[in-house]
Design a protein around this motif. Structure first.
Motif, PDB file in Angstrom:
ATOM      1  N   VAL B  32     -17.621   1.027 108.038  1.00 22.31           N
ATOM      2  CA  VAL B  32     -17.300   0.595 109.417  1.00 22.31           C
ATOM      3  C   VAL B  32     -18.498   0.885 110.308  1.00 22.31           C
ATOM      4  O   VAL B  32     -18.950   2.032 110.424  1.00 22.31           O
ATOM      5  CB  VAL B  32     -16.053   1.317 109.960  1.00 22.31           C
ATOM      6  CG1 VAL B  32     -15.685   0.742 111.326  1.00 22.31           C
ATOM      7  CG2 VAL B  32     -14.880   1.153 109.019  1.00 22.31           C
ATOM      8  N   SER B  36     -20.778  -5.154 116.714  1.00 22.35           N
ATOM      9  CA  SER B  36     -20.244  -6.354 116.071  1.00 22.35           C
ATOM     10  C   SER B  36     -21.228  -7.503 116.248  1.00 22.35           C
ATOM     11  O   SER B  36     -22.169  -7.417 117.034  1.00 22.35           O
ATOM     12  CB  SER B  36     -18.901  -6.731 116.692  1.00 22.35           C
ATOM     13  OG  SER B  36     -19.096  -7.161 118.012  1.00 22.35           O
ATOM     14  N   GLN B  38     -21.364 -12.028 116.173  1.00 18.89           N
ATOM     15  CA  GLN B  38     -20.670 -13.304 116.071  1.00 18.89           C
ATOM     16  C   GLN B  38     -21.367 -14.218 115.064  1.00 18.89           C
ATOM     17  O   GLN B  38     -20.821 -15.221 114.651  1.00 18.89           O
ATOM     18  CB  GLN B  38     -20.663 -14.021 117.435  1.00 18.89           C
ATOM     19  CG  GLN B  38     -19.787 -13.372 118.473  1.00 18.89           C
ATOM     20  CD  GLN B  38     -18.306 -13.590 118.210  1.00 18.89           C
ATOM     21  OE1 GLN B  38     -17.913 -14.560 117.588  1.00 18.89           O
ATOM     22  NE2 GLN B  38     -17.478 -12.668 118.665  1.00 18.89           N
ATOM     23  N   SER B  39     -22.599 -13.850 114.721  1.00 20.63           N
ATOM     24  CA  SER B  39     -23.386 -14.733 113.855  1.00 20.63           C
ATOM     25  C   SER B  39     -24.142 -13.887 112.836  1.00 20.63           C
ATOM     26  O   SER B  39     -24.661 -12.828 113.157  1.00 20.63           O
ATOM     27  CB  SER B  39     -24.385 -15.514 114.714  1.00 20.63           C
ATOM     28  OG  SER B  39     -25.435 -16.006 113.931  1.00 20.63           O
ATOM     29  N   GLN B 169     -23.123 -18.201 108.917  1.00 18.42           N
ATOM     30  CA  GLN B 169     -21.892 -17.736 108.260  1.00 18.42           C
ATOM     31  C   GLN B 169     -22.187 -17.091 106.898  1.00 18.42           C
ATOM     32  O   GLN B 169     -21.541 -16.129 106.527  1.00 18.42           O
ATOM     33  CB  GLN B 169     -20.924 -18.909 108.028  1.00 18.42           C
ATOM     34  CG  GLN B 169     -20.540 -19.668 109.292  1.00 18.42           C
ATOM     35  CD  GLN B 169     -19.716 -18.828 110.246  1.00 18.42           C
ATOM     36  OE1 GLN B 169     -18.775 -18.160 109.832  1.00 18.42           O
ATOM     37  NE2 GLN B 169     -20.073 -18.823 111.526  1.00 18.42           N
ATOM     38  N   GLN B 183     -15.788 -13.003 109.003  1.00 22.01           N
ATOM     39  CA  GLN B 183     -14.910 -13.207 110.168  1.00 22.01           C
ATOM     40  C   GLN B 183     -15.724 -12.788 111.376  1.00 22.01           C
ATOM     41  O   GLN B 183     -15.928 -11.584 111.577  1.00 22.01           O
ATOM     42  CB  GLN B 183     -13.696 -12.279 110.086  1.00 22.01           C
ATOM     43  CG  GLN B 183     -12.702 -12.644 109.044  1.00 22.01           C
ATOM     44  CD  GLN B 183     -11.454 -13.217 109.693  1.00 22.01           C
ATOM     45  OE1 GLN B 183     -11.477 -13.569 110.863  1.00 22.01           O
ATOM     46  NE2 GLN B 183     -10.396 -13.322 108.942  1.00 22.01           N
ATOM     47  N   PRO B 184     -16.200 -13.737 112.201  1.00 24.57           N
ATOM     48  CA  PRO B 184     -17.066 -13.352 113.326  1.00 24.57           C
ATOM     49  C   PRO B 184     -16.434 -12.257 114.188  1.00 24.57           C
ATOM     50  O   PRO B 184     -15.253 -12.338 114.533  1.00 24.57           O
ATOM     51  CB  PRO B 184     -17.204 -14.658 114.115  1.00 24.57           C
ATOM     52  CG  PRO B 184     -16.974 -15.726 113.114  1.00 24.57           C
ATOM     53  CD  PRO B 184     -15.959 -15.178 112.162  1.00 24.57           C
ATOM     54  N   GLY B 185     -17.221 -11.248 114.460  1.00 22.07           N
ATOM     55  CA  GLY B 185     -16.755 -10.150 115.309  1.00 22.07           C
ATOM     56  C   GLY B 185     -15.841  -9.173 114.613  1.00 22.07           C
ATOM     57  O   GLY B 185     -15.461  -8.160 115.190  1.00 22.07           O
ATOM     58  N   SER B 186     -15.456  -9.431 113.361  1.00 21.42           N
ATOM     59  CA  SER B 186     -14.500  -8.548 112.684  1.00 21.42           C
ATOM     60  C   SER B 186     -15.058  -7.920 111.408  1.00 21.42           C
ATOM     61  O   SER B 186     -15.186  -6.702 111.324  1.00 21.42           O
ATOM     62  CB  SER B 186     -13.220  -9.322 112.361  1.00 21.42           C
ATOM     63  OG  SER B 186     -12.314  -8.490 111.702  1.00 21.42           O
ATOM     64  N   ASN B 187     -15.372  -8.711 110.409  1.00 15.82           N
ATOM     65  CA  ASN B 187     -15.856  -8.107 109.163  1.00 15.82           C
ATOM     66  C   ASN B 187     -16.577  -9.113 108.267  1.00 15.82           C
ATOM     67  O   ASN B 187     -16.474 -10.318 108.466  1.00 15.82           O
ATOM     68  CB  ASN B 187     -14.707  -7.451 108.394  1.00 15.82           C
ATOM     69  CG  ASN B 187     -13.655  -8.460 107.971  1.00 15.82           C
ATOM     70  OD1 ASN B 187     -13.945  -9.359 107.196  1.00 15.82           O
ATOM     71  ND2 ASN B 187     -12.445  -8.353 108.516  1.00 15.82           N
ATOM     72  N   GLN B 189     -17.094  -9.751 104.009  1.00 20.20           N
ATOM     73  CA  GLN B 189     -16.767  -9.370 102.631  1.00 20.20           C
ATOM     74  C   GLN B 189     -18.000  -9.680 101.789  1.00 20.20           C
ATOM     75  O   GLN B 189     -18.561 -10.773 101.872  1.00 20.20           O
ATOM     76  CB  GLN B 189     -15.560 -10.155 102.110  1.00 20.20           C
ATOM     77  CG  GLN B 189     -14.292 -10.008 102.943  1.00 20.20           C
ATOM     78  CD  GLN B 189     -13.748  -8.585 102.978  1.00 20.20           C
ATOM     79  OE1 GLN B 189     -13.963  -7.789 102.051  1.00 20.20           O
ATOM     80  NE2 GLN B 189     -13.064  -8.229 104.060  1.00 20.20           N
ATOM     81  N   THR B 209     -17.049  -3.686 108.117  1.00 23.26           N
ATOM     82  CA  THR B 209     -16.230  -3.978 109.304  1.00 23.26           C
ATOM     83  C   THR B 209     -16.959  -3.555 110.572  1.00 23.26           C
ATOM     84  O   THR B 209     -17.683  -2.565 110.571  1.00 23.26           O
ATOM     85  CB  THR B 209     -14.892  -3.198 109.205  1.00 23.26           C
ATOM     86  OG1 THR B 209     -14.224  -3.627 108.032  1.00 23.26           O
ATOM     87  CG2 THR B 209     -13.996  -3.450 110.403  1.00 23.26           C
ATOM     88  N   PHE B 210     -16.719  -4.321 111.647  1.00 20.98           N
ATOM     89  CA  PHE B 210     -17.293  -3.947 112.953  1.00 20.98           C
ATOM     90  C   PHE B 210     -16.186  -3.343 113.806  1.00 20.98           C
ATOM     91  O   PHE B 210     -15.108  -3.923 113.917  1.00 20.98           O
ATOM     92  CB  PHE B 210     -17.834  -5.164 113.704  1.00 20.98           C
ATOM     93  CG  PHE B 210     -18.593  -6.126 112.832  1.00 20.98           C
ATOM     94  CD1 PHE B 210     -19.715  -5.718 112.141  1.00 20.98           C
ATOM     95  CD2 PHE B 210     -18.177  -7.442 112.706  1.00 20.98           C
ATOM     96  CE1 PHE B 210     -20.418  -6.611 111.342  1.00 20.98           C
ATOM     97  CE2 PHE B 210     -18.879  -8.337 111.907  1.00 20.98           C
ATOM     98  CZ  PHE B 210     -19.992  -7.917 111.231  1.00 20.98           C
ATOM     99  N   ASN B 211     -16.469  -2.217 114.419  1.00 20.70           N
ATOM    100  CA  ASN B 211     -15.527  -1.671 115.407  1.00 20.70           C
ATOM    101  C   ASN B 211     -16.310  -0.851 116.414  1.00 20.70           C
ATOM    102  O   ASN B 211     -16.999   0.098 116.041  1.00 20.70           O
ATOM    103  CB  ASN B 211     -14.456  -0.810 114.731  1.00 20.70           C
ATOM    104  CG  ASN B 211     -13.348  -0.460 115.701  1.00 20.70           C
ATOM    105  OD1 ASN B 211     -13.613   0.072 116.774  1.00 20.70           O
ATOM    106  ND2 ASN B 211     -12.123  -0.773 115.350  1.00 20.70           N
ATOM    107  N   GLU B 212     -16.189  -1.204 117.669  1.00 26.34           N
ATOM    108  CA  GLU B 212     -17.004  -0.553 118.697  1.00 26.34           C
ATOM    109  C   GLU B 212     -16.310   0.627 119.333  1.00 26.34           C
ATOM    110  O   GLU B 212     -16.851   1.245 120.248  1.00 26.34           O
ATOM    111  CB  GLU B 212     -17.415  -1.601 119.738  1.00 26.34           C
ATOM    112  CG  GLU B 212     -18.199  -2.717 119.081  1.00 26.34           C
ATOM    113  CD  GLU B 212     -18.799  -3.707 120.035  1.00 26.34           C
ATOM    114  OE1 GLU B 212     -18.829  -3.443 121.239  1.00 26.34           O
ATOM    115  OE2 GLU B 212     -19.251  -4.766 119.558  1.00 26.34           O
TER     116      GLU B 212
END
Lengths: 313, 499
Positions: B32, B36, B38-39, B169, B183-187, B189, B209-212
């Motif tokens: 984690v 995050s 988006q791209s 992507q 998943q943009p902004g989320s994770n 695989q 995973t991204f979590n701020e």
């Protein structure tokens, strides 16, 4: 009908122009632009001349109205442009992030309704019952505790201790449970009180008393008179809540790593990503207008007498 | 019927145990991260996720132990003349799609990074790139000794630009892991790149995973959902250690500094700058504000860099005489000049929550010597500091030698043309020294010149350096191969495994 459509189109068109121009102006008046961020001045060796050159290349030195006309021309061709930061089309960013926002909003509204309708109704009809007291306590706690705290508590109980649901992420329905519960509790608790007070007002009205005196069955009074009269204020408020949720719930999106449009907007504001911000304003305005249209339609159905032209006010 | 019921009852358990068996054979790690994206476009992504997630690699890599630059996708390099470099490309390296890495592919990738990334276009100063049989000839617009260091930058990651997948992507790199979904902004695989050139990666799959939110990240680790968490909540570190989790920390190349606006009357006085510098209680900042997750800074560079000067130990100096020479005197407990009390404006911003606290500490300490400091919160520091010149001091934080060379920081901060020269420094001797550094290719000579400049800056107290913040990582005790890097560039590596 043609005249109505023409008049409405003109009204909406003018409103669109005024709104987009002033929002465009306001965004440009806020100090800062994305140039320093794009050049990564805090970690790459860039000289001052490059900053000015890029500012000109991106058109930020042109008068605001010229920038606005360029943007409007693009939008009228159904092109919201590309993000200055990621280079991705704004529409693609919205498709990714609005999907998450819709999921969150739908989950939150479902929980809110499931919570507010029974608790609000019980506390109005059986004010001295245990359920009513529970509902009052829940509505006070739920509407006064910040949503991120509710989220952290739920996270600790259901993810850390019981390990029933994941802490974060957007991977299937189970990852939607905790954010939906958090949002639903925060929103629903406000509605418990609203439904309760609206029902109590309606139940105390003369026409309900008259209906009962006339011997109309309780069930009919409840459905045809009380519920029908209590719904309009709740629906009006509900429309506002849905519109607000569609704008994004940034705290929960960050907390649960459920990336919606709220987080996208905060990042875009910080980075001054103008095309994304401007696209968001246009998109959200259309969305809110549509929700208001639906809400008005529902109110017309529930209270047709208020919208009749011959009604004496 | 009984048998049928028994089978129905036992089946879910059989299914679960089968799932369990398969998860044991699958080496999976959940990481984690605290930013995050988006791209995943490696040439534009500002969170550098493709490199950090082990998807892409660069031509050169920063060695965390020696703090020098090592070839990575490059085999070696040589300088042909003062503006031309030949970089030999490593052989038998393949992209995730099986295509072999060659000079042409590297050129295409570098061309795209320069085209897409305006910062790189400016920083790399590349005039032309010519592919040869097994090497690349790069010509720069000016003599540019830092080119190799700059090719460490994550945005210069080498990818197959001709691949079918969308680069934002599913970038096709050469790293130990390849993207299976994003998943943009989320994770993201990831799965192992079977044909990885530097040995078999130990994990089969990775979730990045991204979590701020530090609280959520910490909970993900405590719940067992995550194996490694970057920057957990500092207040929870003791609890994490009590839970049997491992907490690791490393110094970073970042420095929190007090920028001094030399265009302002009081800041033009060397005695005043020395006084301000002497007021800063670095130990208190480290312990009281950063909970021990920092080290006091004596200069802009970490002391472990070969070009960091050996600063003389702090000596008590009599600033009173120096201040008096510059026209300052104490009147009724206030420091005054020409009869006016000294009043300074200190800028700070909340994007780094520790900076406003540091500003308050400085304000409080300055009050003890009769200086009034007014704190002003700003939104965009770079923008404000460059355009408004009505401030005296500003807390600021930036990287000083992110790619193993001090040239970037010295040029950006102390050269009159530097983008971060918020102090307004225009010191002829200093500019000449920086210009000399920009012409110096030999590593030892560069280090020596960088050291001289850092010493010059220290003597004239051009800015005050506060602390080097650390980064901390928490992980399960069954994770092996994790290294908390100072550069914070390399995270998911082929050596990571879960026992």
């Amino acid at each position: 009908m043609k005249r109505f459509v023409a008049r409405k189109s003109l009204e909406w068109g003018l409103a669109f122009l005024v709104f987009t121009f002033f929002s465009f102006l306001l965004l440009r008046l806020v100090p800062g632009d994305p140039v320093l961020y794009l050049l990564k001045v805090d970690e790459l060796n860039v000289d001052v001349a490059e900053i000015d050159r890029l500012r000109e290349e991106l058109g930020f030195t042109a008068p605001v109205w010229v920038q606005y006309v360029n943007w409007l021309t693009q939008v009228l061709q159904l092109n919201l442009g590309n993000s200055l930061i990621t280079g991705q089309p704004v529409t693609q960013l919205f498709m990714d992030n609005y999907a998450a926002t819709f999921e969150l909003a739908a989950g939150g509204i479902f929980v809110a309704i499931a919570l507010a309708v029974p608790f609000g109704t019980i506390s109005a009809f059986r004010p001295k019952s245990v359920s009513a007291k529970l509902a009052t306590g829940l509505s006070v706690v739920g509407s006064s505790v910040p949503s991120f705290l509710i989220g952290l508590i739920l996270m600790y109980v259901f993810a850390v201790s019981l390990q029933w649901f994941p802490v974060m992420g957007r991977n299937g329905w189970d990852s939607l449970v905790l954010p939906s519960l958090t949002l639903g509790i925060a929103v629903g608790c406000v509605y418990i009180r609203l439904i309760r007070s609206t029902l109590l007002d309606v139940m105390a009205s003369d026409y309900v008393a008259m209906a009962r005196v006339r011997g109309i069955r309780s069930r009919t009074v409840l459905i045809r008179y009380i519920t029908r009269a209590a719904l309009p204020p709740v629906i009006s408020m509900f429309g506002v809540s849905v519109a607000s949720l569609m704008g994004g719930v940034v705290v929960l999106e960050v907390l649960f790593a459920y990336p919606g449009v709220g987080k996208l907007m905060v990042d875009s504001v910080l980075r001054r990503d103008f095309p994304v911000l401007q696209g968001y304003l246009v998109f959200t305005t259309c969305l809110v207008a549509s929700i208001n249209l639906v809400t008005n339609g529902m109110l017309r159905l529930l209270q047709p007498h208020l919208y009749r032209k011959d009604v004496s006010r | 019927m009984k048998y049928f019921l028994a089978v129905i009852c036992v089946m879910p358990f059989l299914f679960l145990s089968a799932c369990n068996d398969s998860s044991q054979s699958n080496q999976h790690l959940h990481f984690v991260y605290n930013f995050s994206t988006q791209s995943l476009d490696p040439h534009r992504d500002t969170s550098y996720v493709p490199l950090r997630a082990g998807v892409t690699e660069t031509l050169f890599k920063l060695n965390d132990e020696t703090l020098s630059v090592d070839p990575w996708l490059a085999q070696s390099f040589e300088q042909v003349n003062e503006t031309t470099w030949r970089i030999y490309i490593r052989e038998n390296v393949s992209f995730h799609n099986g295509k072999l890495l060659d000079a042409q592919a590297v050129k295409q990738s570098l061309d795209r990074s320069i085209e897409e990334n305006v910062g790189l276009r400016s920083a790399l100063r590349i005039k032309s790139i010519t592919p040869e049989a097994s090497s690349l000839l790069i010509e720069t617009t000016i003599p540019y000794p830092e080119l190799v260091n700059e090719l460490v930058h994550p945005n210069t990651s080498i990818i197959d630009v001709t691949a079918d997948d969308a680069i934002d992507q599913k970038p096709v790199g050469t790293g130990p892991y390849q993207v299976t979904s994003f998943q943009p902004g989320s994770n993201i695989q990831l799965e192992r790149h079977g044909a990885y050139w530097d040995g078999q990666p130990k994990l089969d799959t990775v979730t990045f995973t991204f979590n701020e939110d530090p609280g959520s990240r910490t909970m993900a680790l405590r719940s067992g959902e995550a194996d490694i968490v970057y920057r957990p909540e500092i207040e929870m570190i003791d609890t994490l250690e009590q839970d049997g989790l491992v907490v690791d920390k490393a110094e970073t190349f970042r420095v929190h500094q007090l920028t001094m606006n030399l265009e302002r009357e009081h800041m033009q006085s060397l005695a005043m700058r020395r006084l301000i510098d002497s007021l800063i209680n670095r130990e208190q900042i480290v312990d009281g504000i950063l909970n021990g997750y920092a080290s006091p800074a004596v200069g802009p560079f970490l002391p472990s860099f070969p070009f960091a000067p050996a600063y003389p130990s702090d000596e008590e100096e009599d600033l009173a005489d120096l201040l008096e020479q510059d026209g300052y005197e104490q009147v009724d407990g206030l420091l005054t000049k020409d009869g006016n009390p000294v009043q300074l404006k200190l800028l700070t911003y909340s994007a780094r929550p520790d900076l406003p606290l540091i500003a308050q500490l400085i304000q409080s300490d300055a009050k003890q010597v009769g200086i009034t400091i007014d704190i002003q919160m700003i939104d965009t520091p770079e923008e404000y500091m460059a355009s408004e010149r009505d401030w005296d001091l500003a807390t600021y934080s930036n990287l000083t030698a992110p790619r193993g060379d001090g040239g970037y920081y010295l040029n950006a901060t102390f050269h009159p043309d530097g983008a971060l020269n918020f102090s307004g420094v225009e010191d002829t001797a200093l500019t000449q020294m920086i210009d000399r550094l920009n012409q110096t290719v030999d590593r030892d000579q560069r280090d020596q010149t960088t050291e001289e400049i850092a010493q010059y800056v220290d003597e004239r107290v051009i800015n005050s350096f506060l602390v080097h913040p650390s980064t901390n990582v928490a992980l399960k005790d069954n994770v092996r191969g994790w290294v908390t890097e100072k550069s914070e560039y390399y995270m998911i590596t082929k050596d990571l495994e879960v026992l």
